[in-house]
Design a protein around this motif. Structure first.
Motif, PDB file in Angstrom:
ATOM      1  N   GLU A  62     -19.815  -6.935   5.665  1.00  0.00           N
ATOM      2  CA  GLU A  62     -19.158  -6.662   4.381  1.00  0.00           C
ATOM      3  C   GLU A  62     -19.687  -5.384   3.753  1.00  0.00           C
ATOM      4  O   GLU A  62     -18.923  -4.573   3.223  1.00  0.00           O
ATOM      5  CB  GLU A  62     -19.383  -7.823   3.412  1.00  0.00           C
ATOM      6  N   ARG A  63     -21.004  -5.208   3.801  1.00  0.00           N
ATOM      7  CA  ARG A  63     -21.568  -3.993   3.190  1.00  0.00           C
ATOM      8  C   ARG A  63     -21.309  -2.768   4.067  1.00  0.00           C
ATOM      9  O   ARG A  63     -21.232  -1.655   3.558  1.00  0.00           O
ATOM     10  CB  ARG A  63     -23.053  -4.174   2.873  1.00  0.00           C
ATOM     11  N   GLY A  64     -21.170  -2.983   5.370  1.00  0.00           N
ATOM     12  CA  GLY A  64     -20.769  -1.871   6.234  1.00  0.00           C
ATOM     13  C   GLY A  64     -19.371  -1.386   5.874  1.00  0.00           C
ATOM     14  O   GLY A  64     -19.114  -0.190   5.752  1.00  0.00           O
ATOM     15  N   ALA A  65     -18.462  -2.355   5.683  1.00  0.00           N
ATOM     16  CA  ALA A  65     -17.092  -1.999   5.303  1.00  0.00           C
ATOM     17  C   ALA A  65     -17.079  -1.346   3.924  1.00  0.00           C
ATOM     18  O   ALA A  65     -16.353  -0.369   3.694  1.00  0.00           O
ATOM     19  CB  ALA A  65     -16.207  -3.248   5.304  1.00  0.00           C
ATOM     20  N   VAL A  88     -16.915 -18.846  14.946  1.00  0.00           N
ATOM     21  CA  VAL A  88     -17.635 -20.124  14.964  1.00  0.00           C
ATOM     22  C   VAL A  88     -16.841 -21.135  14.129  1.00  0.00           C
ATOM     23  O   VAL A  88     -15.986 -20.750  13.329  1.00  0.00           O
ATOM     24  CB  VAL A  88     -19.073 -19.989  14.409  1.00  0.00           C
ATOM     25  N   ALA A  89     -17.159 -22.418  14.324  1.00  0.00           N
ATOM     26  CA  ALA A  89     -16.357 -23.474  13.694  1.00  0.00           C
ATOM     27  C   ALA A  89     -16.450 -23.438  12.170  1.00  0.00           C
ATOM     28  O   ALA A  89     -15.453 -23.616  11.466  1.00  0.00           O
ATOM     29  CB  ALA A  89     -16.802 -24.827  14.217  1.00  0.00           C
ATOM     30  N   GLU A  90     -17.653 -23.209  11.680  1.00  0.00           N
ATOM     31  CA  GLU A  90     -17.812 -23.199  10.217  1.00  0.00           C
ATOM     32  C   GLU A  90     -17.559 -21.794   9.692  1.00  0.00           C
ATOM     33  O   GLU A  90     -18.193 -20.836  10.164  1.00  0.00           O
ATOM     34  CB  GLU A  90     -19.223 -23.669   9.839  1.00  0.00           C
ATOM     35  N   LEU A  91     -16.670 -21.673   8.721  1.00  0.00           N
ATOM     36  CA  LEU A  91     -16.337 -20.352   8.175  1.00  0.00           C
ATOM     37  C   LEU A  91     -17.563 -19.721   7.534  1.00  0.00           C
ATOM     38  O   LEU A  91     -18.439 -20.416   7.011  1.00  0.00           O
ATOM     39  CB  LEU A  91     -15.212 -20.494   7.151  1.00  0.00           C
ATOM     40  N   THR A  92     -17.611 -18.381   7.606  1.00  0.00           N
ATOM     41  CA  THR A  92     -18.795 -17.653   7.137  1.00  0.00           C
ATOM     42  C   THR A  92     -18.526 -16.989   5.795  1.00  0.00           C
ATOM     43  O   THR A  92     -17.726 -16.050   5.717  1.00  0.00           O
ATOM     44  CB  THR A  92     -19.171 -16.565   8.171  1.00  0.00           C
ATOM     45  N   PRO A  93     -19.175 -17.441   4.747  1.00  0.00           N
ATOM     46  CA  PRO A  93     -19.023 -16.779   3.459  1.00  0.00           C
ATOM     47  C   PRO A  93     -19.961 -15.589   3.353  1.00  0.00           C
ATOM     48  O   PRO A  93     -20.983 -15.540   4.047  1.00  0.00           O
ATOM     49  CB  PRO A  93     -19.433 -17.870   2.463  1.00  0.00           C
ATOM     50  N   PRO A  94     -19.631 -14.601   2.523  1.00  0.00           N
ATOM     51  CA  PRO A  94     -20.535 -13.450   2.372  1.00  0.00           C
ATOM     52  C   PRO A  94     -21.893 -13.895   1.815  1.00  0.00           C
ATOM     53  O   PRO A  94     -21.955 -14.819   0.995  1.00  0.00           O
ATOM     54  CB  PRO A  94     -19.819 -12.554   1.356  1.00  0.00           C
ATOM     55  N   ARG A  99     -22.135 -10.363  -1.830  1.00  0.00           N
ATOM     56  CA  ARG A  99     -21.368 -10.749  -3.024  1.00  0.00           C
ATOM     57  C   ARG A  99     -21.686  -9.784  -4.160  1.00  0.00           C
ATOM     58  O   ARG A  99     -20.801  -9.313  -4.872  1.00  0.00           O
ATOM     59  CB  ARG A  99     -21.719 -12.182  -3.441  1.00  0.00           C
ATOM     60  N   GLN A 100     -22.963  -9.510  -4.343  1.00  0.00           N
ATOM     61  CA  GLN A 100     -23.383  -8.595  -5.414  1.00  0.00           C
ATOM     62  C   GLN A 100     -22.833  -7.186  -5.169  1.00  0.00           C
ATOM     63  O   GLN A 100     -22.372  -6.519  -6.087  1.00  0.00           O
ATOM     64  CB  GLN A 100     -24.920  -8.569  -5.497  1.00  0.00           C
ATOM     65  N   ALA A 101     -22.877  -6.746  -3.935  1.00  0.00           N
ATOM     66  CA  ALA A 101     -22.378  -5.395  -3.614  1.00  0.00           C
ATOM     67  C   ALA A 101     -20.879  -5.299  -3.863  1.00  0.00           C
ATOM     68  O   ALA A 101     -20.384  -4.304  -4.422  1.00  0.00           O
ATOM     69  CB  ALA A 101     -22.706  -5.061  -2.152  1.00  0.00           C
ATOM     70  N   LEU A 102     -20.141  -6.345  -3.490  1.00  0.00           N
ATOM     71  CA  LEU A 102     -18.680  -6.317  -3.647  1.00  0.00           C
ATOM     72  C   LEU A 102     -18.269  -6.383  -5.108  1.00  0.00           C
ATOM     73  O   LEU A 102     -17.320  -5.715  -5.530  1.00  0.00           O
ATOM     74  CB  LEU A 102     -18.042  -7.483  -2.872  1.00  0.00           C
ATOM     75  N   ILE A 103     -19.006  -7.152  -5.912  1.00  0.00           N
ATOM     76  CA  ILE A 103     -18.576  -7.360  -7.298  1.00  0.00           C
ATOM     77  C   ILE A 103     -18.727  -6.075  -8.125  1.00  0.00           C
ATOM     78  O   ILE A 103     -18.090  -5.919  -9.162  1.00  0.00           O
ATOM     79  CB  ILE A 103     -19.318  -8.570  -7.934  1.00  0.00           C
ATOM     80  N   HIS A 108     -12.324  -9.475  -9.651  1.00  0.00           N
ATOM     81  CA  HIS A 108     -11.379 -10.541  -9.268  1.00  0.00           C
ATOM     82  C   HIS A 108     -10.883 -10.301  -7.845  1.00  0.00           C
ATOM     83  O   HIS A 108      -9.725 -10.017  -7.618  1.00  0.00           O
ATOM     84  CB  HIS A 108     -10.213 -10.581 -10.239  1.00  0.00           C
ATOM     85  N   LEU A 109     -11.772 -10.432  -6.909  1.00  0.00           N
ATOM     86  CA  LEU A 109     -11.429 -10.111  -5.520  1.00  0.00           C
ATOM     87  C   LEU A 109     -11.098 -11.384  -4.732  1.00  0.00           C
ATOM     88  O   LEU A 109     -11.943 -12.265  -4.599  1.00  0.00           O
ATOM     89  CB  LEU A 109     -12.617  -9.392  -4.871  1.00  0.00           C
ATOM     90  N   PRO A 110      -9.894 -11.476  -4.149  1.00  0.00           N
ATOM     91  CA  PRO A 110      -9.636 -12.572  -3.213  1.00  0.00           C
ATOM     92  C   PRO A 110     -10.406 -12.316  -1.920  1.00  0.00           C
ATOM     93  O   PRO A 110     -10.327 -11.217  -1.356  1.00  0.00           O
ATOM     94  CB  PRO A 110      -8.125 -12.509  -2.960  1.00  0.00           C
ATOM     95  N   VAL A 111     -11.133 -13.321  -1.466  1.00  0.00           N
ATOM     96  CA  VAL A 111     -11.948 -13.200  -0.247  1.00  0.00           C
ATOM     97  C   VAL A 111     -11.486 -14.270   0.737  1.00  0.00           C
ATOM     98  O   VAL A 111     -11.674 -15.464   0.502  1.00  0.00           O
ATOM     99  CB  VAL A 111     -13.451 -13.392  -0.561  1.00  0.00           C
ATOM    100  N   LEU A 112     -10.875 -13.827   1.815  1.00  0.00           N
ATOM    101  CA  LEU A 112     -10.376 -14.760   2.830  1.00  0.00           C
ATOM    102  C   LEU A 112     -11.418 -14.903   3.936  1.00  0.00           C
ATOM    103  O   LEU A 112     -11.826 -13.908   4.547  1.00  0.00           O
ATOM    104  CB  LEU A 112      -9.060 -14.250   3.427  1.00  0.00           C
ATOM    105  N   LEU A 113     -11.833 -16.138   4.187  1.00  0.00           N
ATOM    106  CA  LEU A 113     -12.736 -16.432   5.306  1.00  0.00           C
ATOM    107  C   LEU A 113     -11.889 -16.985   6.441  1.00  0.00           C
ATOM    108  O   LEU A 113     -11.013 -17.829   6.211  1.00  0.00           O
ATOM    109  CB  LEU A 113     -13.781 -17.476   4.899  1.00  0.00           C
ATOM    110  N   ALA A 114     -12.142 -16.524   7.652  1.00  0.00           N
ATOM    111  CA  ALA A 114     -11.305 -16.991   8.766  1.00  0.00           C
ATOM    112  C   ALA A 114     -12.110 -17.089  10.055  1.00  0.00           C
ATOM    113  O   ALA A 114     -13.088 -16.356  10.261  1.00  0.00           O
ATOM    114  CB  ALA A 114     -10.124 -16.034   8.970  1.00  0.00           C
TER     115      ALA A 114
END
Ligand code: THU
Length: 138
Positions: A62-65, A88-94, A99-103, A108-114
């Motif tokens: 996320e911080r690379g992007a 992996v089976a369990e989705l990976t949250p930031p 989170r701090q870097a993105l905010i 109000h950022l939609p964050v899709l985990l997949a």
């Protein structure tokens, strides 16, 4: 559009995130992560995690992007949507740092985990409530 996890609007972000994930340098954790950010200018920018033999030097996808997006002209308020993918089976949250870097760039950022099978949509303000921002420095 970005309030529906199954909207086709996510497709370019998912493609960019999976593509970036393929490039991840994760020889230590073997946990490859891809991310993609959509800017207000319509650009989709990918990132992957880049690990280092000196572990703390490692960088999350996320911080690379985010770094690439800022270098491409992103300014605070200019982030529209984010995607994080892992295989992996369990989705990976930031992580907390991401989170701090993105905010800094979008409240109000939609964050899709997949992963390959499922998706989950969050909002950054829910992932990082009561956040510390530039407003606290005034
Ligand atoms: N990682 C990310 O790139 N993003 C996340 O959201 C969680 C963790 C990376 C950091 C490290 O290279 C590996 O995953 C294991 O923690």
């Amino acid at each position: 559009m970005y309030d529906d996890p199954h909207s086709p609007a996510w497709t370019p972000l998912l493609e960019a995130a999976w593509k970036a994930r393929d490039c991840a340098h994760a020889p230590y954790s073997r946990f490859q992560v891809g991310a993609a950010l959509l800017t207000a200018g319509g650009e989709v920018i990918g990132g992957c995690n880049v690990e280092n033999a000196a572990y703390p030097v490692s960088l999350c996808a996320e911080r690379g992007a985010l770094s690439a997006a800022v270098a491409a002209g992103l300014r605070p308020g200019g982030l529209v949507a984010a995607v994080v993918v892992t295989d992996v089976a369990e989705l990976t949250p930031p992580c907390g740092a991401c989170r701090q870097a993105l905010i800094e760039f979008a409240g109000h950022l939609p964050v899709l985990l997949a992963n390959r099978h499922t998706r989950q949509l969050h909002r950054l303000e829910d992932l990082l409530p009561h956040s510390f921002t530039g407003g606290h420095l005034r």
